[in-house]
Design an enzyme around this catalytic site. Structure first.
Site, PDB file in Angstrom:
ATOM      1  CB  SER A   1      -0.883  -0.011   1.251  1.00  0.00           C
ATOM      2  OG  SER A   1      -1.387   1.274   1.516  1.00  0.00           O
TER       3      SER A   1
ATOM      4  CE1 TYR B   1      -5.744   5.450  -2.878  1.00  0.00           C
ATOM      5  CE2 TYR B   1      -4.230   5.263  -1.036  1.00  0.00           C
ATOM      6  CZ  TYR B   1      -5.397   4.892  -1.660  1.00  0.00           C
ATOM      7  OH  TYR B   1      -6.221   3.966  -1.088  1.00  0.00           O
TER       8      TYR B   1
ATOM      9  CB  THR C   1      -5.789   3.115  -5.652  1.00  0.00           C
ATOM     10  OG1 THR C   1      -5.104   1.879  -5.482  1.00  0.00           O
ATOM     11  CG2 THR C   1      -7.199   3.001  -5.104  1.00  0.00           C
TER      12      THR C   1
ATOM     13  CE  LYS D   1      -7.176  -2.157  -4.967  1.00  0.00           C
ATOM     14  NZ  LYS D   1      -7.737  -1.194  -4.023  1.00  0.00           N
TER      15      LYS D   1
ATOM     16  CG  HIS E   1     -11.018   1.164  -1.911  1.00  0.00           C
ATOM     17  ND1 HIS E   1     -10.162   1.910  -2.666  1.00  0.00           N
ATOM     18  CD2 HIS E   1     -10.460   1.137  -0.678  1.00  0.00           C
ATOM     19  CE1 HIS E   1      -9.136   2.321  -1.928  1.00  0.00           C
ATOM     20  NE2 HIS E   1      -9.297   1.858  -0.711  1.00  0.00           N
TER      21      HIS E   1
HETATM   22  C1  FNR Z   1      -7.933  -1.297   1.843  1.00  0.00           C
HETATM   23  N1  FNR Z   1      -7.808  -1.087   0.465  1.00  0.00           N
HETATM   24  C2  FNR Z   1      -6.816  -0.256  -0.015  1.00  0.00           C
HETATM   25  N2  FNR Z   1      -6.659  -0.088  -1.355  1.00  0.00           N
HETATM   26  C3  FNR Z   1      -5.657   0.691  -1.839  1.00  0.00           C
HETATM   27  O1  FNR Z   1      -5.535   0.811  -3.044  1.00  0.00           O
HETATM   28  N3  FNR Z   1      -4.781   1.290  -0.966  1.00  0.00           N
HETATM   29  C4  FNR Z   1      -4.879   1.165   0.378  1.00  0.00           C
HETATM   30  O2  FNR Z   1      -4.066   1.702   1.134  1.00  0.00           O
HETATM   31  C5  FNR Z   1      -5.946   0.385   0.893  1.00  0.00           C
HETATM   32  N4  FNR Z   1      -6.115   0.247   2.237  1.00  0.00           N
HETATM   33  C6  FNR Z   1      -7.086  -0.593   2.728  1.00  0.00           C
HETATM   34  C7  FNR Z   1      -7.211  -0.777   4.111  1.00  0.00           C
HETATM   35  C8  FNR Z   1      -8.132  -1.675   4.606  1.00  0.00           C
HETATM   36  C9  FNR Z   1      -8.235  -1.902   6.077  1.00  0.00           C
HETATM   37  C10 FNR Z   1      -8.952  -2.421   3.714  1.00  0.00           C
HETATM   38  C11 FNR Z   1      -9.925  -3.463   4.214  1.00  0.00           C
HETATM   39  C12 FNR Z   1      -8.849  -2.224   2.356  1.00  0.00           C
HETATM   40  C13 FNR Z   1      -8.670  -1.826  -0.489  1.00  0.00           C
HETATM   41  C14 FNR Z   1      -8.042  -3.174  -0.868  1.00  0.00           C
HETATM   42  O3  FNR Z   1      -6.928  -3.003  -1.696  1.00  0.00           O
HETATM   43  C15 FNR Z   1      -9.032  -4.066  -1.631  1.00  0.00           C
HETATM   44  O4  FNR Z   1      -9.553  -3.355  -2.725  1.00  0.00           O
HETATM   45  C16 FNR Z   1     -10.179  -4.583  -0.778  1.00  0.00           C
HETATM   46  O5  FNR Z   1      -9.775  -4.877   0.532  1.00  0.00           O
HETATM   47  C17 FNR Z   1     -10.737  -5.832  -1.420  1.00  0.00           C
HETATM   48  O6  FNR Z   1     -11.880  -6.265  -0.782  1.00  0.00           O
HETATM   49  P1  FNR Z   1     -11.889  -7.447   0.315  1.00  0.00           P
HETATM   50  O7  FNR Z   1     -10.993  -8.564  -0.168  1.00  0.00           O
HETATM   51  O8  FNR Z   1     -11.396  -6.820   1.583  1.00  0.00           O
HETATM   52  O9  FNR Z   1     -13.337  -7.813   0.353  1.00  0.00           O
END
Ligand code: FNR
Length: 373
Positions: A118, A141, A167, A241, A265
């Site tokens: 991330s 980002y 993202t 994404k 997300h």
């Molecule tokens: C995320 N996600 C996310 N996406 C991203 O591009 N950068 C990020 O820093 C984060 N941080 C983040 C924190 C937490 C706690 C969660 C749960 C999710 C989204 C992540 O990449 C992904 O798209 C989702 O978590 C996918 O869905 P599921 O597998 O959690 O259902």
């Protein structure tokens, strides 16, 4: 009152699925951290739909097919991978385990998995890349200035990351009411270790009549022109994404993106956006194989990956499930979860008569009277 339990050093026998890790993680994390991890935007309708969409779609078992020599290997963005489960970018991993991203990186190396680190990782990216090892990708980002974004790109390249994910679905923080009610706040000691110095967002003004959304957060938000620019900044493959609409998928390909990630997300940004699985077929139809499609949001079982592949995904990413495993048992838990997902996928393939990922098509989904499609 007792606090959260420390991570386990071995895997208890009753942990055999992602759901088991999700339940067990409740004992290992403080309530506000759990609200941050589990919560979705608003009424969490999209969050629930993400998993419900997979449950509603049924498989078409096929008997007596010769699947000797079957495997789950694939090639993706120039990488040869043993299976199609990637680790999605999830921020602030030291919230969930003191070792944070380093634990996840070890599991990814052991299980030959892409770890998408991330933008707001709590570990320096250099520490997570193993030269010649399994690929580490870096999620970014867009920053308020192009100089700052270019700095992050250079850091990812210099550290040996093998692809970038940009993202695009979270230009501002979603309203995650569960998290708000729990009073979640990032602990002061955690830092985004790979981010440039955070620039104060130049606000258009203050006071009554000024919109916190349009005049502040969105004032410096990126547009497609910035993605065009980003793709030209680097030789690394760039995945976009947060795509749900086929027109956006086509636009991403026009920028020169190496692939798209169909994702909402994890239901964390815009409530009542469609389930990622429901958005996938139209995106796959529009792209018609032009670039690989990854899907995340709701993957909890090997069979879910099978369904996503049947509807046009090349591979999938998991988010919350591996964080549950991280909280419960660190690297060991994450590796065990990945092995479990892979085995579930292999079983699903064997029982539907698919020896290779390329054999998985929509014909392996049930189209009978009970079919939702
Ligand atoms: C995320 N996600 C996310 N996406 C991203 O591009 N950068 C990020 O820093 C984060 N941080 C983040 C924190 C937490 C706690 C969660 C749960 C999710 C989204 C992540 O990449 C992904 O798209 C989702 O978590 C996918 O869905 P599921 O597998 O959690 O259902």
């Amino acid at each position: 009152m007792t606090g959260p339990l420390p991570p386990l050093t071995s895997i208890p026998r009753d942990l055999v699925s992602a759901g088991d890790y999700a339940r067990r993680a409740q004992d290992h994390l403080p309530p506000a951290t759990l609200a941050y991890l589990e919560g979705g935007a608003g009424d969490e309708i999209t969050l629930r739909e993400n998993t419900a969409a997979f449950s509603a779609l049924k498989l078409a078992p096929r008997q007596l097919v010769d699947v000797k020599g079957g495997h789950t290997r694939l090639s993706l963005a120039g990488e040869q991978l043993a299976h199609p489960f990637l680790l999605a970018p999830v921020g602030w991993q030291k919230l969930f385990h003191p070792g944070g991203e380093l634990e996840v990186a070890r599991a990814a190396q052991a299980m030959d998995t892409v770890f998408a680190v991330s933008a707001v990782a709590t570990t320096a990216i250099e520490a997570l890349v193993v030269p010649g090892g399994a690929p580490v990708w870096f999620q970014i980002y867009m920053q308020a200035s192009r100089e700052a974004t270019a700095g992050v790109v250079r850091l990812a390249e210099a550290s040996g990351c093998r692809a970038l994910i940009v993202t695009v679905d979270a230009p501002l923080a979603g309203l995650r009411n569960r998290e708000q009610r729990a009073g979640f706040a990032l602990p002061a000691h955690l830092e985004a270790e790979n981010m440039p110095e955070v620039q104060p967002i130049p606000a258009a003004g203050e006071g009554a009549g000024v919109s916190r959304v349009f005049d502040q957060a969105m004032h410096t938000a990126p547009t497609w022109k910035d993605v065009d620019w980003l793709v030209r900044q680097t030789r690394l493959p760039v995945f976009v994404k947060g795509i749900l609409h086929p027109d956006d998928a086509a636009r991403a390909v026009e920028t020169g993106a190496a692939g798209v990630v169909v994702s909402n997300h994890g239901g964390r940004v815009l409530d009542t956006a469609p389930a990622a699985l429901h958005a996938l077929p139209a995106v796959a139809a529009r792209l018609n194989g032009a670039v690989p499609i990854l899907l995340d949001s709701g993957i909890r079982r090997g069979a879910d990956a099978f369904k996503a592949i049947a509807l046009g995904a090349t591979a999938v990413m998991v988010g919350r499930p591996y964080i549950h495993a991280l909280a419960v048992a660190g690297a060991l838990g994450v590796a065990h979860l990945l092995r479990t997902l892979r085995e579930e996928l292999e079983i699903t393939m064997a029982l539907t008569g698919c020896a290779r990922l390329a054999d998985i098509t929509a014909d392996h989904l049930w189209r009978g009277p009970e079919s939702p499609t």
